[in-house]
Every structure is written in C-alpha cells, then in structure tokens.
Design a protein around this motif. Structure first.
Motif, PDB file in Angstrom:
ATOM      1  N   HIS A  81      10.371   6.944   6.994  1.00 44.84           N
ATOM      2  CA  HIS A  81      10.487   6.704   5.528  1.00 44.84           C
ATOM      3  C   HIS A  81      12.011   6.006   5.381  1.00 44.84           C
ATOM      4  O   HIS A  81      12.954   6.695   6.284  1.00 44.84           O
ATOM      5  CB  HIS A  81      10.503   7.835   4.721  1.00 44.84           C
ATOM      6  N   ASP A  82      12.462   5.631   4.080  1.00 48.14           N
ATOM      7  CA  ASP A  82      13.786   5.288   4.094  1.00 48.14           C
ATOM      8  C   ASP A  82      14.585   6.216   3.309  1.00 48.14           C
ATOM      9  O   ASP A  82      15.828   6.366   3.527  1.00 48.14           O
ATOM     10  CB  ASP A  82      13.558   3.973   3.261  1.00 48.14           C
TER      11      ASP A  82
ATOM     12  N   ALA B 141       5.941   5.296   5.236  1.00 43.50           N
ATOM     13  CA  ALA B 141       6.224   5.381   3.761  1.00 43.50           C
ATOM     14  C   ALA B 141       7.309   4.563   2.929  1.00 43.50           C
ATOM     15  O   ALA B 141       8.206   4.599   2.955  1.00 43.50           O
ATOM     16  CB  ALA B 141       6.534   6.827   3.446  1.00 43.50           C
ATOM     17  N   ASN B 142       6.804   3.351   2.358  1.00 44.97           N
ATOM     18  CA  ASN B 142       7.620   2.510   1.719  1.00 44.97           C
ATOM     19  C   ASN B 142       8.792   2.032   2.728  1.00 44.97           C
ATOM     20  O   ASN B 142       9.901   2.049   2.318  1.00 44.97           O
ATOM     21  CB  ASN B 142       8.276   3.187   0.439  1.00 44.97           C
ATOM     22  N   VAL B 143       8.384   1.505   3.843  1.00 48.63           N
ATOM     23  CA  VAL B 143       9.182   0.960   4.714  1.00 48.63           C
ATOM     24  C   VAL B 143       9.214  -0.649   4.885  1.00 48.63           C
ATOM     25  O   VAL B 143       7.950  -1.045   4.763  1.00 48.63           O
ATOM     26  CB  VAL B 143       8.905   1.402   6.299  1.00 48.63           C
TER      27      VAL B 143
ATOM     28  N   LEU C 232      -2.462   4.804  12.472  1.00 47.62           N
ATOM     29  CA  LEU C 232      -1.288   4.323  11.829  1.00 47.62           C
ATOM     30  C   LEU C 232      -1.637   4.127  10.200  1.00 47.62           C
ATOM     31  O   LEU C 232      -2.935   3.515   9.850  1.00 47.62           O
ATOM     32  CB  LEU C 232      -0.855   2.922  12.398  1.00 47.62           C
ATOM     33  N   MET C 233      -0.747   4.575   9.500  1.00 48.29           N
ATOM     34  CA  MET C 233      -1.295   4.527   7.868  1.00 48.29           C
ATOM     35  C   MET C 233       0.138   4.038   7.334  1.00 48.29           C
ATOM     36  O   MET C 233       1.230   4.452   7.584  1.00 48.29           O
ATOM     37  CB  MET C 233      -1.580   5.885   7.249  1.00 48.29           C
ATOM     38  N   MET C 234      -0.159   2.886   6.389  1.00 45.86           N
ATOM     39  CA  MET C 234       0.878   2.276   5.668  1.00 45.86           C
ATOM     40  C   MET C 234       0.792   2.854   4.151  1.00 45.86           C
ATOM     41  O   MET C 234      -0.225   2.497   3.431  1.00 45.86           O
ATOM     42  CB  MET C 234       0.964   0.857   5.824  1.00 45.86           C
TER      43      MET C 234
ATOM     44  N   ASN D  71       8.836  -1.753  -1.296  1.00 45.88           N
ATOM     45  CA  ASN D  71       9.214  -2.381  -0.017  1.00 45.88           C
ATOM     46  C   ASN D  71       8.096  -2.237   1.065  1.00 45.88           C
ATOM     47  O   ASN D  71       8.379  -2.478   2.334  1.00 45.88           O
ATOM     48  CB  ASN D  71      10.515  -1.603   0.590  1.00 45.88           C
ATOM     49  N   SER D  72       6.828  -2.228   0.491  1.00 45.59           N
ATOM     50  CA  SER D  72       5.830  -2.070   1.399  1.00 45.59           C
ATOM     51  C   SER D  72       4.981  -3.410   1.255  1.00 45.59           C
ATOM     52  O   SER D  72       4.974  -4.135   0.488  1.00 45.59           O
ATOM     53  CB  SER D  72       5.037  -0.816   1.136  1.00 45.59           C
TER      54      SER D  72
END
Length: 733
Positions: free
Chosen positions: A40-41, A85-87, A111-113, A118-119
């Motif tokens: 995450h950011d 997470a919103n990367v 993998l989960m996005m 920002n994604s």
C-alpha cells in the motif's frame, strides 16, 4: 521466506584490499499457515482489510512499494498471496513489475489488485506485465465516452552513460501508461532545429509511437523556447481534457521565455521537468524547477537513471483518459458458478470504481456494476499459469466502500477470497537444494513417496528460474538416480535467483499443482570473487609466447615496456591460397598458347594498324616509270609513236594500276592516267601524304621494275617489226 546476511569485518582495513566481497547472503523457506503481503501507499488504504484477514487467522504483513522493490522476487515468494491496494505502477520499478507477473504465472502465487485513484488503468498499469496476469483489460473501448488526455514529450540529449538508451526507455514507459485514445507526440532537436519527431496523434495500438521512439536521434538543444513553443501550438489545438508536457534534459538549454510560460499557464498546460546528470550549476537547477512550478507541474532531479521509467509512467497518468467513475452504485451478482464469492448474493453500495472491460478467455466475472454502456466488471477471477489472480475495481477503504467496511460479511467475504487465492502448501516429500560451482548454479531435487515410502521416479515436473531482473526461464531437470533430479543454470549476475519446482500432488481426491521453492543469492559482482592471482596461468602464457613474468614486489623498479632479451615474435603466413590462384592463371595461359594459333601476317598488319604505320611500295614503281617515260620521249620518226609503243605504254599503265594495292588489299598509290595529244602520254600522280618507303621495301620495288622492263622489251620488238614493215619507225635501243 527468511533472509540471512553475514558480514566479515577485518581487524584492520589495511589488511583487506577488497571490501566488496566481505558479505554473504542466503534465503530459506519455512512452511507456515498462510502468509499474505499487502502493498500500500498509505496505511489507511489497507487497515480495514488487514484487520479482517488477521481476525480470520491469516498472517498479514504490510509493506510500501519501495520496500517491495528492495526485496525482489525472493521476498515475494515468501508469501502465499500478494495484494496491491491502490498502488500506482509508477511506484514500483520495471523489475518488480516483471517479478509480480512471474510470481503468479511461474511460481504459483496468488495476486489481487484493489481499485482506487492510482490503480488499474488510472494508475498507469495499462500494458504492464502485471496487467497480463489480471482477469480484466484496463483500456476501455472508444464506445465509453471518457475524457482523454494529450501528452507531449520533449527529449533533450543528456550527458550520461547510455543516454540514448534511457531516453528511449522513458518515452516507451510513458506511452505504455496511456490508453489507446489518448494523444501523444515527441519533440527532438535535429538539423532543422526543434521539431515533431512523432506528431501529436492518438496512441492507438502503440506500435507506431514506440517505433518512432526507437528510431529517434536526440540532439543537444540550445534552448527550450522553440521546443516548448512547438508543443504549445500542438496541444492548444488538441481535443483533450488534460494537456501535459514532460521535458527530460541535463538542464543547460535556456529556459522558455516568461511570455511562453504565461501562455502555457493560461491554457492549463502543465509542464514537468526531469533533470538527469545535470551540470551541477545552481542556475540550471533553478531554471528547470521554475518552469515546472510556474505551470503546476513537478520537478525531478534524478541521479539514478533506473528511476526514470517510474517517473515517466507516473507523469503519463496525469493525462490518462479519465477511467474513474464515481457516484452511488449497487453491485449485482450475475454468475452462480463455483468460485471465491460463492455463497454471497447481496452486496452493499459503492461510491466509485475504476472502469475496466472483461478479458476474453476463461476469466469469470461474478459481480458487475450496471452502467449506460453495459455492465462494468467489479469482481473478476481466473487461473493464470500455475497461479491465480483477482481484480476488485473498487477499493476496500472508506473512500469508496464505507458501507462495505460496516457490512456484516466483510471479514468472511475477504477471507474466503484470499484463501481461494493463496498458493497451495508445499509438499513435504519433495526437497530442493541449490548450490554454486564457479558461475554455475546446481539444482538438486529429492522426491520420495508418501510417508517417505520409496522414491518418486519419472516425475512430470516443471522447474522455473527467476533471475534478479524478474525474468523467468525454464529449467530442465534430469533424473540421475532413484528419486533424484539435477539441473543447472548460469548465475554470474549479482542478485537473488529463485527456483520453483512444480510437482503434481493429490489433494481431496484430485491432482492439483503444488510447488517447492529454493533460492540462491549472489551478494556481489563476480569481479570481486577472485582474491588472489593465478600465477600458474600467467607463467604458462608467458612461456608459450616467449615472454616473461614480472613480479610486483617493488613496482617502482619494474619497467613493463623493457624488451631487453625478448625475441621478436614471428608467425608463418599461409600462402597456399595465393599459390593456387596463380597456378590456375598460368594453367589457362598455357592451354591458350598450346591450343590457339595466330597468323603472323595478320598479327603484323594488326600491329601496323594500331601504330598507324603502313608500308608504301609504290615509290619505287613510280621511279621506274619515270625512267621509261624519259626513254620513250626521245624523238622518233613516227611523231606520237607506233602502235607497238602505244601498246607497251598501255600494258605498263595496266601493270602500274594493278600495283595500287598490295597483297593485303591496302591502297598504297593512287594512279591517275591522262592522255595528252595523239601520242597518249601517261602521267602518274603521287599522293602528297604518302610516307617514304622503308629500306626493306627495295627488293619488292626491283621485282616490279623487272616486270616492266620485260614488258618493254616485248613491246620494242613488236614495234621494230611493225615499223620496218611500214617504213615509218626507228628501232630503240
């Protein structure tokens, strides 16, 4: 996975001349109850999700994108599932992007996005390696009426190593982050000044702009006035919502004029400046920074060129087509197939999501968001390679999903999704070891049966090696003994190498893929591995080349250019090829001389024609005729001569005329006969251009004279007979 590092510290730094090889590293994998990594950011993006998963009994670790870059593929493989997470794509480097793809496809990870501003496509993930592993496509078609952007790239020559290479890489990174309907153009400096190398136009399938990038020649601009002015003229006419300029330079060109900067600001065209390998002057730095800040852009002072693709990807998303849809949306379930969301049929309201489209193939989309253009994917999943992936286009935080956080099934929904996503546990009956021999890595696999009974022979297994750059390469394993397999791969580059052996196992009555991992770490470059000289090799080389070995006990007294006592080296030169060519030429000449005949007379005449010399044999004949004429001009009793004399003169004229041509047919004399009076006296005209006869022509002239004299004698005898009969002639001597 667990990483270990060992460092050697000498008692005295003077005793260790190579400090770079004082470190060792290792990686080991420990079986656990399921580990999940959330990238995450900011912690707010993943706090609710991490809490729900930990309450479900999963081990959760949260890291930032920069920490993910530092860990590499070996760090990734220590987790059974990874959640982004919103990367934004610009927050990770290209190596990590490729490693995430291989983590799913080749290593069997999950993998989960999750969505956010920002994604997905809004974060620049279009055409990334990760995008290939996800069950949705991030570039919506033209039927979706979304505001597009326009981007102008100004590329200036940078005084750094591989400057042209990095210029291409940053431009390609920016293009890949755009949608097919966004506009892009490239301006460089050439012989005619600053001009559009690739005119501003829709990106399309990206093949045309990328091909233009690979063919561009970057020049050294004297100033930015003309290039930024050209970008302004192109962008001001473009039909786009967001207009942006990115400048990459070393900072020495003159900045744009205040008037031009004012026009850019008034037109809402932002300018981002990227300073690479600047000359270090405060003025250059200030000019680049001022240009960006005045127009509302960003300024980057880059010292590591590897950071450039990340920067350009991040900046390109400024003009990416607006793929974010915000409002109030109620998800709908459209599929009852077994999968990670089975058992859930009612879902809370959402406030936003990122627009995507379904991917062709085996991707499953159980949840959608209804829209005017159709149903947009909200939740999608599929099997990719030997791993799995999930796409959730909304987020899991209070920004777009506050009602989901308060939902009673929030924890159960995400726990079920992540447990379906996770990689199966590694089988305990398969062991993988990796070691090095020089610059070659040796992989050894040992497989036994269940409960350690017997050996597993003739395994249909697949092995993959993930190198430090994140690229996956197949590894061939050969059975060397009962239950033992061996493979090799080169390991000369510094970094971590990850080995994954995929083994089919039985679980719940079905054959499922499972994997066993091992890692190899190369902590420093190979040039630092050799810590002593190779004296035997040096001595052998000097002996074979008749040189000498110099010892550096005292470098001051060693003169490496002293050739005293050394023999001048000589080598034999191969001449067989030259001799074979000469022999072939001489053979052809010899055959020609023996088989071809040339007439000597013809050769002589050809030579005479070439030299412009002809043999003149007519002068002697003319001289003889002059003598004959003088004798015939003596007075006789018959006035003009008798018939016999006239006949003799006619025969002489005929003989002279026949000698106008020599034996070869070449003309040697022009004879003109003219009858004067009743006596018919003949005169011969000699050409003025005739060359004097050579000495060797005298015998031929005598022969002609003899024939003429014989003809005259015969004619005189007849004259005397005729004259006596007629009583009017006088015999001639």
């Amino acid at each position: 996975s667990q990483r270990f590092a060992a460092t050697f510290t000498p008692d005295s730094s003077a005793d260790d001349s190579i400090l770079e090889n004082n470190v060792g590293a290792g990686v080991t994998f420990v079986a656990g109850g399921g580990r999940v990594l959330i990238v995450h950011d900011s912690s707010e993006e993943s706090q609710a999700l991490a809490t729900a998963l930990m309450e479900g009994g999963l081990s959760v670790e949260r890291r930032t994108p920069s920490e993910l870059d530092a860990g590499g593929a070996a760090f990734l493989n220590g987790f059974d599932a990874v959640i982004l997470a919103n990367v934004a794509r610009g927050d990770i480097n290209p190596e990590t992007d490729r490693a995430l793809h291989s983590y799913v496809h080749d290593l069997g990870g999950g993998l989960m996005m999750l969505g956010g501003p920002n994604s997905f496509g809004a974060g620049g993930w279009i055409d990334s390696a990760v995008s290939k592993a996800l069950p949705v496509k991030m570039d919506p078609p033209a039927t979706r009426q979304l505001v597009r952007g326009a981007l102008a790239l100004i590329i200036h020559a940078c005084e750094m190593a591989n400057g042209n290479y990095w210029s291409q890489q940053v431009a390609i990174a920016a293009i890949e982050a755009l949608t097919r309907l966004d506009l892009v153009g490239i301006i460089v400096f050439g012989m005619g000044g600053s001009a559009w190398h690739f005119p501003l136009q829709p990106v399309g399938d990206k093949s045309a702009p990328i091909a233009a990038v690979r063919s561009m020649m970057v020049g050294d601009m004297p100033d930015f006035e003309s290039s930024v002015g050209a970008a302004y003229e192109g962008l001001i006419k473009a039909n786009a919502g967001q207009k942006h300029i990115i400048i990459i330079s070393d900072g020495d060109p003159q900045p744009p004029s205040p008037a031009l900067l004012g026009k850019l600001k008034a037109a809402r065209i932002t300018v981002t400046t990227v300073m690479v390998s600047g000359h270090g002057t405060a003025t250059d730095n200030q000019n680049m920074k001022m240009t960006a800040e005045f127009t509302g852009g960003n300024f980057y002072n880059v010292t590591n060129p590897k950071q450039l693709p990340k920067i350009f990807t991040k900046e390109a998303t400024v003009v990416t087509r607006s793929l974010i849809s915000e409002g109030e949306f109620t998800p709908q379930s459209v599929s009852g197939l077994p999968g990670p969301v089975r058992g859930f049929d009612r879902f809370p309201m959402l406030r936003g999501y990122v627009v995507t489209v379904p991917r062709e193939g085996l991707a499953q989309i159980p949840l959608v968001v209804p829209s005017k253009e159709g149903n947009d994917p909200l939740y999608a999943w599929w099997n990719y390679g030997i791993g799995r992936s999930v796409a959730f286009t909304s987020d899991a935080s209070s920004r777009w999903a506050p009602q989901w956080i308060a939902w009673d099934d929030y924890r159960a929904f995400w726990e079920q999704t992540v447990r379906w996503l996770m990689r199966p546990a590694a089988p305990s009956n398969v062991n993988v070891k990796v070691r090095t021999e020089g610059e070659t890595a040796i992989v050894e696999v040992e497989a036994v049966g269940e409960n350690n009974q017997g050996f597993l022979n003739f395994l249909n297994s697949k092995a993959v090696v993930l190198d430090p750059n994140g690229d996956a390469k197949d590894l061939e394993l050969q059975q060397t003994a009962p239950g033992r397999y061996r493979g090799e791969f080169p390991a000369a580059e510094m970094g971590s190498y990850l080995v994954n052996v995929n083994v089919p196992t039985e679980r719940d009555g079905a054959t499922v893929p499972s994997s066993v991992q091992a890692a190899l770490s190369v902590p420093y470059p190979k040039e630092f591995r050799t810590v002593r000289d190779n004296e035997p090799l040096a001595t052998k080389i000097s002996e074979r080349t008749k040189g000498r070995t110099l010892r550096m006990e005292d470098p001051k007294v060693v003169n490496p250019f002293d050739r005293t006592g050394l023999e001048v080296p000589s080598t034999a030169k191969r001449v067989w090829d030259l001799m074979a060519i000469l022999a072939a030429v001489f053979f052809i000449v010899d055959v020609a001389v023996r088989r071809l005949s040339v007439e000597s007379g013809l050769a002589k005449r050809l030579a005479q024609r070439t030299l412009g010399h002809t043999e003149n044999v007519g002068d002697a004949t003319v001289a003889a005729w002059k003598k004959a004429r003088q004798k015939s001009d003596k007075p006789t009793g018959g006035g003009g001569g008798t018939d016999a004399e006239r006949q003799a003169r006619a025969e002489a004229a005929k003989a002279a005329a026949s000698n106008r041509f020599d034996e070869s047919g070449a003309s040697t004399l022009d004879v003109a006969a003219e009858t004067k009076g009743e006596g018919g006296g003949a005169s011969f005209k000699k050409p003025g251009a005739a060359a004097p006869p050579p000495k060797d022509a005298e015998p031929e002239a005598d022969a002609h004279t003899s024939r003429l004299l014989k003809a005259k004698k015969r004619a005189t005898g007849n004259d005397e007979t005729d004259g006596n009969a007629s009583g009017g002639g006088t015999p001639r001597g």
